[in-house]
Design a protein around this motif. Structure first.
Motif, PDB file in Angstrom:
ATOM      1  N   TYR A  12       0.966  -1.302   0.056  1.00 44.87           N
ATOM      2  CA  TYR A  12       0.007  -0.142  -0.173  1.00 44.87           C
ATOM      3  C   TYR A  12       0.776   1.186  -0.219  1.00 44.87           C
ATOM      4  O   TYR A  12       1.874   1.423   0.577  1.00 44.87           O
ATOM      5  CB  TYR A  12      -0.927   0.006   1.182  1.00 44.87           C
ATOM      6  N   GLU A  58      -6.273  -5.829 -13.504  1.00 44.69           N
ATOM      7  CA  GLU A  58      -5.451  -7.010 -13.535  1.00 44.69           C
ATOM      8  C   GLU A  58      -4.586  -7.007 -14.407  1.00 44.69           C
ATOM      9  O   GLU A  58      -4.802  -6.864 -15.694  1.00 44.69           O
ATOM     10  CB  GLU A  58      -6.458  -8.137 -13.427  1.00 44.69           C
ATOM     11  N   GLU A  71      -1.169  -9.742 -10.986  1.00 48.22           N
ATOM     12  CA  GLU A  71      -1.058  -8.694 -10.150  1.00 48.22           C
ATOM     13  C   GLU A  71      -2.225  -7.875 -10.373  1.00 48.22           C
ATOM     14  O   GLU A  71      -2.590  -7.136 -11.522  1.00 48.22           O
ATOM     15  CB  GLU A  71       0.302  -7.788 -10.394  1.00 48.22           C
ATOM     16  N   TRP A  72      -2.794  -7.291  -9.222  1.00 53.45           N
ATOM     17  CA  TRP A  72      -4.012  -6.461  -9.084  1.00 53.45           C
ATOM     18  C   TRP A  72      -3.510  -4.910  -8.579  1.00 53.45           C
ATOM     19  O   TRP A  72      -2.571  -5.087  -7.651  1.00 53.45           O
ATOM     20  CB  TRP A  72      -4.993  -6.738  -8.088  1.00 53.45           C
ATOM     21  N   THR A  73      -3.552  -4.008  -9.297  1.00 54.96           N
ATOM     22  CA  THR A  73      -3.474  -2.514  -8.986  1.00 54.96           C
ATOM     23  C   THR A  73      -4.794  -1.803  -8.957  1.00 54.96           C
ATOM     24  O   THR A  73      -5.317  -1.671  -9.827  1.00 54.96           O
ATOM     25  CB  THR A  73      -2.474  -1.926  -9.863  1.00 54.96           C
ATOM     26  N   THR A  75      -6.283   1.749  -7.771  1.00 53.94           N
ATOM     27  CA  THR A  75      -5.846   3.046  -7.749  1.00 53.94           C
ATOM     28  C   THR A  75      -7.255   3.955  -7.202  1.00 53.94           C
ATOM     29  O   THR A  75      -8.241   3.699  -7.800  1.00 53.94           O
ATOM     30  CB  THR A  75      -5.473   3.699  -9.071  1.00 53.94           C
ATOM     31  N   ARG A  82      -2.435   3.893  -3.780  1.00 54.44           N
ATOM     32  CA  ARG A  82      -2.398   2.577  -4.405  1.00 54.44           C
ATOM     33  C   ARG A  82      -2.261   1.453  -3.695  1.00 54.44           C
ATOM     34  O   ARG A  82      -1.491   1.498  -2.889  1.00 54.44           O
ATOM     35  CB  ARG A  82      -1.496   2.834  -5.591  1.00 54.44           C
ATOM     36  N   VAL A  84      -1.458  -2.435  -4.254  1.00 56.38           N
ATOM     37  CA  VAL A  84      -0.884  -3.699  -5.274  1.00 56.38           C
ATOM     38  C   VAL A  84      -1.095  -4.870  -4.553  1.00 56.38           C
ATOM     39  O   VAL A  84      -0.334  -5.200  -3.696  1.00 56.38           O
ATOM     40  CB  VAL A  84       0.469  -3.270  -5.768  1.00 56.38           C
ATOM     41  N   ARG A  86      -0.102  -8.927  -5.163  1.00 58.56           N
ATOM     42  CA  ARG A  86       0.447  -9.815  -6.138  1.00 58.56           C
ATOM     43  C   ARG A  86       0.209 -11.357  -5.568  1.00 58.56           C
ATOM     44  O   ARG A  86       0.267 -11.547  -4.409  1.00 58.56           O
ATOM     45  CB  ARG A  86       2.084  -9.595  -5.841  1.00 58.56           C
TER      46      ARG A  86
END
Length: 229
Positions: A12, A58, A71-73, A75, A82, A84, A86
């Motif tokens: 984070y 994704e 990996e998810w981001t 925002t 943000r 993230v 993994r």
């Protein structure tokens, strides 16, 4: 709602930075866009989350992701925050349409007590009758204004938990109501499911009667006369 149980790590970045090392966790993606990461402990509170409005992307991680398969981001669209996630192994991934939630309906709140006591005003004494619910005063409405068996006016303030603030509130109402020659003298009753000792002491000192009410008995789901204790 999407529910994913996965072995993951979470980063984070925003007003502060936080890291969750690799472990099996529950990831919740709600219809409102929020993303929450839960462990199998810690009660209801997530370990980390992103509140809406936000966007979720994704992607396939690059070669430096240490074996991650996704990996998810997440925002925020209002700030630079943000999240993230993994993911190294997916154990469960499912989606459910929960529909429109009607929201929490609280039982035993003051409005319910007021309604029940207005319908059963003789709880306070035989021969009592209701003049009006929410009787107006310049500083707010009195919950119930009644007449007792002698025809005297009585202001009833109802609380779920009776504390000193409630006694002070009723005192102010009584001061105003007793200025009305058509009502005066007006005495007070402080009614609650539970009355704190300090509140009871203050009420008695001011000539206010305290009445503890049984919510279940008022609803007719419990008969106090059948109890052993």
């Amino acid at each position: 709602m999407r529910l994913v149980i996965a072995r993951c790590e979470v980063e984070y970045a925003g007003r502060l930075s936080a890291h969750l090392p690799e472990a099996v966790r529950l990831i919740m993606v709600k219809a409102d866009g929020s993303v929450l990461v839960h462990s199998d402990g810690g009660s209801y509170k997530p370990l980390n989350w992103m509140s809406p409005p936000c966007s979720l992307a994704e992607s396939q991680p690059d070669g430096d992701a240490g074996g991650a398969v996704a990996e998810w981001t997440v925002t925020s669209t209002k700030t630079d925050d943000r999240l993230v996630v993994r993911i190294f192994e997916v154990l469960h991934d499912t989606e459910h349409d929960l529909g429109v939630d009607p929201g929490l309906v609280k039982d035993g709140v003051e409005a319910h007590l007021q309604e029940l006591l207005a319908d059963q005003v003789e709880t306070f004494g035989a021969g009592w009758r209701l003049i009006r619910r929410e009787y107006p005063t310049p500083i707010g409405p009195v919950d119930l204004l009644c007449r007792d068996h002698d025809g005297a006016a009585v202001a009833v303030e109802i609380k779920r938990r009776g504390e000193i603030d409630g006694v002070e509130q009723l005192t102010r109402y009584l001061e105003l109501l007793n200025r009305d020659p058509h009502l005066s003298p007006v005495r007070g009753v402080f009614a609650a499911q539970e009355i704190k000792p300090q509140a009871r002491t203050l009420a008695v000192d001011r000539g206010i009667i305290c009445v503890t009410v049984d919510y279940d008995a008022l609803r007719g789901v419990d008969d106090p006369t059948t109890r052993l204790f």
